[in-house]
Design a protein around this motif. Structure first.
Motif, PDB file in Angstrom:
ATOM      1  N   TRP A 106      44.033 -62.318  15.450  1.00  0.00           N
ATOM      2  CA  TRP A 106      44.988 -61.838  16.446  1.00  0.00           C
ATOM      3  C   TRP A 106      46.134 -62.814  16.716  1.00  0.00           C
ATOM      4  O   TRP A 106      47.299 -62.441  16.707  1.00  0.00           O
ATOM      5  CB  TRP A 106      44.302 -61.444  17.739  1.00  0.00           C
ATOM      6  N   GLU A 107      45.830 -64.070  16.980  1.00  0.00           N
ATOM      7  CA  GLU A 107      46.887 -65.025  17.322  1.00  0.00           C
ATOM      8  C   GLU A 107      47.888 -65.188  16.185  1.00  0.00           C
ATOM      9  O   GLU A 107      49.100 -65.243  16.421  1.00  0.00           O
ATOM     10  CB  GLU A 107      46.293 -66.370  17.731  1.00  0.00           C
ATOM     11  N   GLU A 108      47.412 -65.246  14.958  1.00  0.00           N
ATOM     12  CA  GLU A 108      48.304 -65.353  13.802  1.00  0.00           C
ATOM     13  C   GLU A 108      49.191 -64.120  13.678  1.00  0.00           C
ATOM     14  O   GLU A 108      50.396 -64.222  13.443  1.00  0.00           O
ATOM     15  CB  GLU A 108      47.499 -65.513  12.517  1.00  0.00           C
ATOM     16  N   VAL A 109      48.589 -62.953  13.822  1.00  0.00           N
ATOM     17  CA  VAL A 109      49.347 -61.702  13.697  1.00  0.00           C
ATOM     18  C   VAL A 109      50.361 -61.585  14.823  1.00  0.00           C
ATOM     19  O   VAL A 109      51.526 -61.247  14.588  1.00  0.00           O
ATOM     20  CB  VAL A 109      48.388 -60.486  13.670  1.00  0.00           C
ATOM     21  N   LYS A 110      49.946 -61.878  16.037  1.00  0.00           N
ATOM     22  CA  LYS A 110      50.867 -61.797  17.180  1.00  0.00           C
ATOM     23  C   LYS A 110      52.063 -62.721  16.957  1.00  0.00           C
ATOM     24  O   LYS A 110      53.213 -62.327  17.169  1.00  0.00           O
ATOM     25  CB  LYS A 110      50.147 -62.161  18.470  1.00  0.00           C
ATOM     26  N   GLY A 111      51.813 -63.950  16.522  1.00  0.00           N
ATOM     27  CA  GLY A 111      52.905 -64.872  16.247  1.00  0.00           C
ATOM     28  C   GLY A 111      53.851 -64.359  15.181  1.00  0.00           C
ATOM     29  O   GLY A 111      55.077 -64.456  15.319  1.00  0.00           O
ATOM     30  N   ALA A 112      53.299 -63.805  14.117  1.00  0.00           N
ATOM     31  CA  ALA A 112      54.129 -63.267  13.031  1.00  0.00           C
ATOM     32  C   ALA A 112      54.965 -62.085  13.510  1.00  0.00           C
ATOM     33  O   ALA A 112      56.134 -61.952  13.142  1.00  0.00           O
ATOM     34  CB  ALA A 112      53.253 -62.863  11.850  1.00  0.00           C
ATOM     35  N   LEU A 113      54.379 -61.232  14.334  1.00  0.00           N
ATOM     36  CA  LEU A 113      55.129 -60.092  14.867  1.00  0.00           C
ATOM     37  C   LEU A 113      56.268 -60.570  15.755  1.00  0.00           C
ATOM     38  O   LEU A 113      57.394 -60.073  15.660  1.00  0.00           O
ATOM     39  CB  LEU A 113      54.191 -59.148  15.631  1.00  0.00           C
ATOM     40  N   GLU A 114      55.985 -61.532  16.612  1.00  0.00           N
ATOM     41  CA  GLU A 114      57.032 -62.061  17.498  1.00  0.00           C
ATOM     42  C   GLU A 114      58.144 -62.741  16.707  1.00  0.00           C
ATOM     43  O   GLU A 114      59.322 -62.596  17.048  1.00  0.00           O
ATOM     44  CB  GLU A 114      56.417 -63.014  18.522  1.00  0.00           C
ATOM     45  N   GLU A 115      57.793 -63.438  15.634  1.00  0.00           N
ATOM     46  CA  GLU A 115      58.805 -64.055  14.765  1.00  0.00           C
ATOM     47  C   GLU A 115      59.672 -63.018  14.069  1.00  0.00           C
ATOM     48  O   GLU A 115      60.793 -63.300  13.657  1.00  0.00           O
ATOM     49  CB  GLU A 115      58.150 -64.954  13.727  1.00  0.00           C
ATOM     50  N   SER A 116      59.150 -61.785  13.956  1.00  0.00           N
ATOM     51  CA  SER A 116      59.889 -60.691  13.312  1.00  0.00           C
ATOM     52  C   SER A 116      60.577 -59.797  14.338  1.00  0.00           C
ATOM     53  O   SER A 116      60.843 -58.626  14.075  1.00  0.00           O
ATOM     54  CB  SER A 116      58.926 -59.866  12.451  1.00  0.00           C
ATOM     55  N   ASN A 117      60.840 -60.356  15.506  1.00  0.00           N
ATOM     56  CA  ASN A 117      61.573 -59.676  16.590  1.00  0.00           C
ATOM     57  C   ASN A 117      60.803 -58.542  17.256  1.00  0.00           C
ATOM     58  O   ASN A 117      61.426 -57.648  17.832  1.00  0.00           O
ATOM     59  CB  ASN A 117      62.940 -59.206  16.104  1.00  0.00           C
ATOM     60  N   CYS A 118      59.479 -58.571  17.183  1.00  0.00           N
ATOM     61  CA  CYS A 118      58.686 -57.644  17.976  1.00  0.00           C
ATOM     62  C   CYS A 118      58.430 -58.321  19.325  1.00  0.00           C
ATOM     63  O   CYS A 118      58.296 -59.548  19.406  1.00  0.00           O
ATOM     64  CB  CYS A 118      57.351 -57.339  17.294  1.00  0.00           C
ATOM     65  N   ARG A 119      58.345 -57.521  20.353  1.00  0.00           N
ATOM     66  CA  ARG A 119      58.169 -58.052  21.700  1.00  0.00           C
ATOM     67  C   ARG A 119      56.991 -57.355  22.359  1.00  0.00           C
ATOM     68  O   ARG A 119      56.919 -56.129  22.361  1.00  0.00           O
ATOM     69  CB  ARG A 119      59.448 -57.808  22.493  1.00  0.00           C
ATOM     70  N   PHE A 120      56.081 -58.144  22.901  1.00  0.00           N
ATOM     71  CA  PHE A 120      54.949 -57.584  23.637  1.00  0.00           C
ATOM     72  C   PHE A 120      55.357 -57.463  25.099  1.00  0.00           C
ATOM     73  O   PHE A 120      55.748 -58.441  25.726  1.00  0.00           O
ATOM     74  CB  PHE A 120      53.694 -58.446  23.472  1.00  0.00           C
ATOM     75  N   ILE A 121      55.293 -56.246  25.621  1.00  0.00           N
ATOM     76  CA  ILE A 121      55.707 -55.998  27.006  1.00  0.00           C
ATOM     77  C   ILE A 121      54.509 -55.752  27.895  1.00  0.00           C
ATOM     78  O   ILE A 121      53.429 -55.514  27.414  1.00  0.00           O
ATOM     79  CB  ILE A 121      56.700 -54.822  27.094  1.00  0.00           C
TER      80      ILE A 121
END
Length: 121
Positions: A106-121
């Motif tokens: 999870w932490e790796e995936v979340k970081g990769a998503l955020e680096e790709s301009n995804c935002r967790f709201i």
């Protein structure tokens, strides 16, 4: 892309039937094919009579318009997740898509998503 974490641990179950599944609970997904009955649900709701079960999944959903007229959203997310060397399970509903990944990644995936301009709201 806006995403929303579902704050539950999830399990994926193979069951004999749906008799122990409470469909009135939130985030319970079922499927029935010619070969199996499956349930994806919060771990706290796992039916007692599972044939097989896999725990430790995390879930998030696309938190913006993911209507049928939109395309490419899952492909975009799946590409990012695949680069983290983990599997993905997608559940589509009428309004949006839910993505499950193993909790250990999870932490790796979340970081990769955020680096790709995804935002967790």
């Amino acid at each position: 892309m806006d995403l929303q974490m579902i704050n539950e641990a999830f399990s994926i179950c193979k069951v004999k039937d749906f008799s122990e599944v409470n469909l009135n609970e939130l985030y319970v997904f079922t499927s029935h094919t010619d070969e199996e009955y499956s349930v994806i649900c919060p771990t706290r709701l796992v039916p007692k009579a599972c044939i097989e079960v896999e725990h430790d999944w995390r879930c998030f959903r696309i938190a913006e318009d993911a209507s049928f007229g939109k395309y490419g959203m899952i492909a975009f997310l799946a590409d990012i997740i695949a680069k983290q060397k983990t599997g993905i399970l997608v559940v589509a509903t009428y309004d949006t898509d839910y993505i499950l990944i193993k909790g250990s990644k999870w932490e790796e995936v979340k970081g990769a998503l955020e680096e790709s301009n995804c935002r967790f709201i």
